[in-house]
Enzyme design. Sequence first.
Site, mmCIF file in Angstrom:
data_model
loop_
_atom_site.group_PDB
_atom_site.id
_atom_site.type_symbol
_atom_site.label_atom_id
_atom_site.label_comp_id
_atom_site.label_asym_id
_atom_site.label_seq_id
_atom_site.Cartn_x
_atom_site.Cartn_y
_atom_site.Cartn_z
ATOM 1 N N CYS A 1 17.556 -76.802 -3.284
ATOM 2 C CA CYS A 1 16.287 -76.188 -3.704
ATOM 3 C C CYS A 1 16.540 -75.480 -5.043
ATOM 4 O O CYS A 1 17.467 -75.839 -5.767
ATOM 5 C CB CYS A 1 15.734 -75.249 -2.632
ATOM 6 S SG CYS A 1 16.799 -73.853 -2.202
ATOM 7 N N ASN B 1 18.803 -71.661 -3.731
ATOM 8 C CA ASN B 1 19.759 -71.764 -2.609
ATOM 9 C C ASN B 1 19.875 -70.450 -1.845
ATOM 10 O O ASN B 1 20.943 -70.084 -1.348
ATOM 11 C CB ASN B 1 21.142 -72.250 -3.082
ATOM 12 C CG ASN B 1 22.075 -72.687 -1.949
ATOM 13 O OD1 ASN B 1 23.273 -72.417 -1.994
ATOM 14 N ND2 ASN B 1 21.564 -73.326 -0.921
ATOM 15 N N CYS C 1 16.683 -69.563 0.028
ATOM 16 C CA CYS C 1 15.571 -69.632 1.007
ATOM 17 C C CYS C 1 15.519 -70.996 1.702
ATOM 18 O O CYS C 1 15.994 -71.147 2.824
ATOM 19 C CB CYS C 1 14.230 -69.338 0.331
ATOM 20 S SG CYS C 1 14.143 -67.714 -0.446
ATOM 21 N N ARG C 2 14.940 -72.003 1.040
ATOM 22 C CA ARG C 2 14.641 -73.251 1.745
ATOM 23 C C ARG C 2 15.879 -74.067 2.109
ATOM 24 O O ARG C 2 16.046 -74.454 3.269
ATOM 25 C CB ARG C 2 13.687 -74.111 0.892
ATOM 26 C CG ARG C 2 12.323 -73.513 0.752
ATOM 27 C CD ARG C 2 11.542 -74.173 -0.359
ATOM 28 N NE ARG C 2 12.155 -73.906 -1.664
ATOM 29 C CZ ARG C 2 11.782 -74.455 -2.802
ATOM 30 N NH1 ARG C 2 10.810 -75.353 -2.791
ATOM 31 N NH2 ARG C 2 12.381 -74.141 -3.934
ATOM 32 N N SER C 3 16.735 -74.381 1.106
ATOM 33 C CA SER C 3 17.866 -75.262 1.439
ATOM 34 C C SER C 3 18.876 -74.595 2.379
ATOM 35 O O SER C 3 19.417 -75.277 3.253
ATOM 36 C CB SER C 3 18.539 -75.840 0.188
ATOM 37 O OG SER C 3 19.088 -74.856 -0.637
ATOM 38 N N ASP D 1 7.647 -73.119 -1.378
ATOM 39 C CA ASP D 1 8.670 -72.098 -1.603
ATOM 40 C C ASP D 1 8.160 -70.755 -1.072
ATOM 41 O O ASP D 1 7.201 -70.201 -1.611
ATOM 42 C CB ASP D 1 8.961 -72.003 -3.104
ATOM 43 C CG ASP D 1 10.210 -71.176 -3.375
ATOM 44 O OD1 ASP D 1 10.647 -70.437 -2.470
ATOM 45 O OD2 ASP D 1 10.747 -71.279 -4.489
HETATM 46 P P1 4NP Z 1 14.572 -71.199 -2.859
HETATM 47 O O1 4NP Z 1 13.597 -69.994 -3.291
HETATM 48 O O2 4NP Z 1 14.580 -72.185 -4.011
HETATM 49 O O3 4NP Z 1 13.903 -71.789 -1.644
HETATM 50 O O4 4NP Z 1 15.926 -70.615 -2.588
HETATM 51 C C1 4NP Z 1 13.786 -69.247 -4.452
HETATM 52 C C2 4NP Z 1 14.767 -68.287 -4.507
HETATM 53 C C3 4NP Z 1 14.939 -67.533 -5.653
HETATM 54 C C4 4NP Z 1 14.123 -67.746 -6.742
HETATM 55 C C5 4NP Z 1 13.138 -68.722 -6.678
HETATM 56 C C6 4NP Z 1 12.973 -69.471 -5.533
HETATM 57 N N1 4NP Z 1 14.287 -66.981 -7.923
HETATM 58 O O5 4NP Z 1 13.474 -67.125 -8.850
HETATM 59 O O6 4NP Z 1 15.250 -66.196 -8.011
#
Ligand code: 4NP
Length: 175
Positions: free
Chosen positions: A26, A29, A31-33, A145
Site C-alpha cells: 500500500c 505500510n 494500515c491496509r497492507s 485508505d
Molecule cells: P496505508 O495508509 O497506505 O494503508 O498504510 C496510509 C498511511 C500513511 C499515510 C498515508 C496512507 N501517510 O500519508 O503517512
Amino acid sequence: MTEPTMTELPPPRSPDADTYSLALVCLGNICRSPMAHVVLEHRLAEAGLADRVRVASSGTGDWHIGEPMDPRAASALEGRGFDPTLHRAQHFDGDWFSAHDAILVMDDNNVRDVSRLASTPADRERVLMFRAFDPAAGQDVELPDPWYGDQRGFEAVLVIIERTTDELVRRLAAR
Ligand code: 4NP
C-alpha cells in the site's frame, strides 16, 4: 484503471519452487497492507500452508519505515483475534519483484507506483489488485485508505480484507 474481478494468481517464478511468495503493498505500510499481511499469515497457518506460502508487506512511501502499524489498524485486528504486534513498516523497491511471485496492491496509485519500478513487462504482470480476489467486489476494486478517517473505517476495511483473504487462501490451497 481497475482490474477485472477474480483475476488468477500468477504462476511461481520458478516452477520447482516449493513456496509461493506474496507481497502486499500500500502507500504507508502502516494500515491496509499490514492488516492484510497479518490476516493472510494467520489464515494460512490455520490452513496448514504456513510453510508453503511466504507473505511480506511494504509501502511505496518511505515515511514510516520501521514503525509499527497504525494503532487504529492494530485495534481493529485485535478485536477480531489477530496479533498486530510484530509488524514493522518496510519500503517497496524494485528488488521486491525478484523476490515475489505476486505483488498485490491496494489502489490504483499503488499500481502506478509499483509498476514504475518493474524492469520487465513480465514483472509488471505480477502486479495485481488485492481486491481482484474479493468475491463481493463490484467494478471498483480499490481498497479504501482508512488513514484519513476514524476507527469505523478500519473495521470496514478489515471486513473486506478478511473476505478477500479467505478467497486467496482457497486458491493457494488449490494450487
Ligand atoms: P496505508 O495508509 O497506505 O494503508 O498504510 C496510509 C498511511 C500513511 C499515510 C498515508 C496512507 N501517510 O500519508 O503517512
